[in-house]
Design a protein around this motif. Structure first.
Motif, PDB file in Angstrom:
ATOM      1  N   ASP A 131       0.797  -1.222   0.000  1.00 46.54           N
ATOM      2  CA  ASP A 131       0.000   0.000   0.000  1.00 46.54           C
ATOM      3  C   ASP A 131       0.831   1.275   0.000  1.00 46.54           C
ATOM      4  O   ASP A 131       0.291   2.364  -0.205  1.00 46.54           O
ATOM      5  CB  ASP A 131      -0.957   0.010   1.197  1.00 46.54           C
ATOM      6  CG  ASP A 131      -0.222   0.026   2.532  1.00 46.54           C
ATOM      7  OD1 ASP A 131       0.798  -0.685   2.653  1.00 46.54           O
ATOM      8  OD2 ASP A 131      -0.660   0.743   3.450  1.00 46.54           O
ATOM      9  N   GLN A 136       2.790   3.937  -1.621  1.00 45.15           N
ATOM     10  CA  GLN A 136       2.891   4.387  -3.007  1.00 45.15           C
ATOM     11  C   GLN A 136       4.342   4.529  -3.461  1.00 45.15           C
ATOM     12  O   GLN A 136       4.719   4.073  -4.545  1.00 45.15           O
ATOM     13  CB  GLN A 136       2.163   5.726  -3.169  1.00 45.15           C
ATOM     14  CG  GLN A 136       2.240   6.323  -4.561  1.00 45.15           C
ATOM     15  CD  GLN A 136       1.433   5.547  -5.584  1.00 45.15           C
ATOM     16  OE1 GLN A 136       0.403   4.967  -5.248  1.00 45.15           O
ATOM     17  NE2 GLN A 136       1.896   5.526  -6.833  1.00 45.15           N
ATOM     18  N   THR A 137       5.167   5.152  -2.631  1.00 44.72           N
ATOM     19  CA  THR A 137       6.558   5.394  -3.017  1.00 44.72           C
ATOM     20  C   THR A 137       7.338   4.089  -3.129  1.00 44.72           C
ATOM     21  O   THR A 137       8.007   3.831  -4.135  1.00 44.72           O
ATOM     22  CB  THR A 137       7.243   6.318  -1.994  1.00 44.72           C
ATOM     23  OG1 THR A 137       6.528   7.558  -1.920  1.00 44.72           O
ATOM     24  CG2 THR A 137       8.684   6.588  -2.394  1.00 44.72           C
ATOM     25  N   SER A 169       5.935   1.830  -6.148  1.00 41.89           N
ATOM     26  CA  SER A 169       6.319   2.238  -7.504  1.00 41.89           C
ATOM     27  C   SER A 169       7.802   1.993  -7.754  1.00 41.89           C
ATOM     28  O   SER A 169       8.202   1.578  -8.850  1.00 41.89           O
ATOM     29  CB  SER A 169       5.975   3.712  -7.727  1.00 41.89           C
ATOM     30  OG  SER A 169       6.630   4.538  -6.786  1.00 41.89           O
ATOM     31  N   ARG A 219      -2.812  -2.470  -4.139  1.00 45.60           N
ATOM     32  CA  ARG A 219      -2.537  -1.719  -2.910  1.00 45.60           C
ATOM     33  C   ARG A 219      -3.437  -2.100  -1.741  1.00 45.60           C
ATOM     34  O   ARG A 219      -3.253  -1.600  -0.636  1.00 45.60           O
ATOM     35  CB  ARG A 219      -2.662  -0.218  -3.193  1.00 45.60           C
ATOM     36  CG  ARG A 219      -1.690   0.288  -4.247  1.00 45.60           C
ATOM     37  CD  ARG A 219      -2.095   1.669  -4.750  1.00 45.60           C
ATOM     38  NE  ARG A 219      -1.188   2.179  -5.765  1.00 45.60           N
ATOM     39  CZ  ARG A 219      -1.187   1.792  -7.036  1.00 45.60           C
ATOM     40  NH1 ARG A 219      -2.051   0.864  -7.442  1.00 45.60           N
ATOM     41  NH2 ARG A 219      -0.336   2.298  -7.896  1.00 45.60           N
TER      42      ARG A 219
END
Length: 231
Positions: free
Chosen positions: A18, A20-21, A24, A40
């Motif tokens: 979950d 995001q950084t 990705s 996520r």
């Protein structure tokens, strides 16, 4: 630049994270070697994981809707044996043991090195390829106990049966299959766990097995490691 022909045959990894950084970045780093699908949410991850076709699952322990441990437990309860690497910010031995006992094949503490993560995923994906050719192991005798691979349990000559966790069974089977050999803790960590596990985890599982089956089931060879006990 990605080679499309090679990527089409690359292992398929379902990644549930979950952050995001971190998510990705991980997808970008793994994208050269694996076909990665990133979700996520824990519940969405479970539903996708239950579909056939995944070579490895890469699951964060702390997820919204459904945490990583629950995903692992539900998959194993459903009979799904796809290899699972559990990501966790918790690195205490007990936390690691909890994840492995839930049914994860391997774990990796955050922050992790991308090359190490890729190596562990490759090792787990090879297990998927080889799984179809594996033969069911014959029962092994350990003192008064008989190890039964089909049920992952130990049965005594008196008829009592003790259930073993997957890691307990794997550790005991490795020792019992080599009765005259002394295994170092690092060797057991590498042989039973799919990555370079904390050696303290080995001691923890030896303790669990002795508590269930008796102290004599595994003997300590001072300065060397562990050996299966002899009847």
């Amino acid at each position: 630049m990605k080679d499309a022909s090679k990527l089409s045959t690359a292992p398929k990894v379902l990644f549930v994270e979950d952050d995001q950084t971190l998510g990705s970045l991980t997808v970008r780093l793994l994208g050269e070697q694996f076909q990665v699908r990133w979700l996520r949410d824990g519940w969405d991850g479970l539903q996708e994981a239950l579909r056939d076709g995944w070579d490895v699952l890469l699951i964060d322990r702390g997820l919204p809707s459904l945490d990583g441990l629950q995903i692992v437990r539900r998959l194993r309860a459903a009979g799904d044996q796809v290899p699972i690497l559990l990501l966790t910010a918790l690195s205490a031995v007990q936390d690691i043991v909890e994840g492995l006992d839930a049914g994860a094949n391997d774990y990796l503490a955050k922050p992790y090195d991308a090359q190490e993560l890729a190596a562990r995923l490759r090792a787990l994906s090879r297990r998927t390829v080889d799984h179809g050719s594996e033969e069911v192991a014959a029962p092994l005798s350990v003192g008064e106990w008989l190890l039964e691979p089909s049920q992952r349990s130990a049965q005594s000559g008196y008829g009592s049966r003790i259930a073993l966790s997957p890691r307990e069974f794997d550790l005991l089977s490795l020792l019992a299959g080599n009765p005259d050999r002394v295994f170092g803790r690092a060797e057991l960590a590498g042989g039973v766990f799919d990555g370079p596990a904390n050696e303290s985890v080995v001691d923890t599982y030896v303790h669990y097995l002795r508590k269930k089956l008796g102290r004599e089931v595994i003997i300590t060879i001072q300065g060397l490691g562990y050996q299966i006990g002899h009847s």
